[in-house]
Design a protein around this motif. Structure first.
Motif, PDB file in Angstrom:
ATOM      1  N   VAL A   1     -15.419  -3.391  -0.784  1.00  0.00           N
ATOM      2  CA  VAL A   1     -14.971  -4.256   0.303  1.00  0.00           C
ATOM      3  C   VAL A   1     -14.190  -3.400   1.299  1.00  0.00           C
ATOM      4  CG1 VAL A   1     -13.520  -6.227   0.916  1.00  0.00           C
ATOM      5  CG2 VAL A   1     -14.838  -6.256  -1.204  1.00  0.00           C
ATOM      6  N   ALA A   2     -14.521  -3.534   2.573  1.00  0.00           N
ATOM      7  CA  ALA A   2     -13.814  -2.803   3.624  1.00  0.00           C
ATOM      8  C   ALA A   2     -13.197  -3.796   4.592  1.00  0.00           C
ATOM      9  CB  ALA A   2     -14.784  -1.887   4.361  1.00  0.00           C
ATOM     10  N   PHE A   3     -11.976  -3.525   4.979  1.00  0.00           N
ATOM     11  CA  PHE A   3     -11.307  -4.339   5.986  1.00  0.00           C
ATOM     12  C   PHE A   3     -11.508  -3.640   7.323  1.00  0.00           C
ATOM     13  CE2 PHE A   3      -8.916  -5.180   2.081  1.00  0.00           C
ATOM     14  CZ  PHE A   3      -9.058  -6.555   2.028  1.00  0.00           C
ATOM     15  N   THR A   4     -12.261  -4.276   8.214  1.00  0.00           N
ATOM     16  CA  THR A   4     -12.560  -3.679   9.509  1.00  0.00           C
ATOM     17  C   THR A   4     -12.302  -4.694  10.604  1.00  0.00           C
ATOM     18  OG1 THR A   4     -14.868  -4.385   9.515  1.00  0.00           O
ATOM     19  CG2 THR A   4     -14.398  -2.250   8.517  1.00  0.00           C
ATOM     20  N   GLY A   5     -12.335  -4.224  11.837  1.00  0.00           N
ATOM     21  CA  GLY A   5     -12.241  -5.148  12.963  1.00  0.00           C
ATOM     22  C   GLY A   5     -11.022  -4.889  13.804  1.00  0.00           C
TER      23      GLY A   5
END
Length: 130
Positions: free
Chosen positions: A45-49
């Motif tokens: 899981v990657a937290f992007t944005g």
């Protein structure tokens, strides 16, 4: 980071019962404003944005606040709580992150790869590189 994340918000009834997700409810750590997310376990899981301001950089959007200051901080506290009182007396006490609840999260530690010592044999990667 805004409450309208790509991950579905945890349901009030039955949240975290199957333990195939980590459910964060009402996170308010640093710049988070009542964020609730359900993060799948067993997947990368990657937290992007970005921050939603159109800047595109993502600075200040809450990724680190959620991943490190909320999730990792709580998991580390859970690890420390399992230690004996004798050991805990030598560890600096930490405050819990500002969150209503986190379900399905186990105890964890983070391993830092910074080299504190210049000796190549003092790290696994340094010793293997020889």
């Amino acid at each position: 980071m805004t409450p309208d994340m790509r991950f579905p918000a945890p349901h009030a009834a039955g949240a975290g019962k199957t333990h195939d997700t980590i459910d964060v409810v009402g996170a308010r750590t640093n710049n988070l404003r009542d964020v609730s997310v359900s993060i799948p376990k067993g997947r990368l899981v990657a937290f992007t944005g970005g921050s939603g301001s159109g800047s595109g950089s993502g600075s200040g959007s809450g990724k680190t606040s959620l991943a490190i200051d909320t999730l990792h901080s709580e998991a580390q506290l859970r690890y420390l709580e399992d230690l004996s009182p004798f050991v805990r007396q030598y560890i600096t006490q930490r405050n819990r992150p500002k969150v209503d609840r986190i379900l399905g999260l186990g105890a964890t530690l983070a391993v830092d790869q910074r080299r504190l010592n210049r000796n190549l044999r003092s790290t696994v990667a340094g010793g293997a590189a020889r």
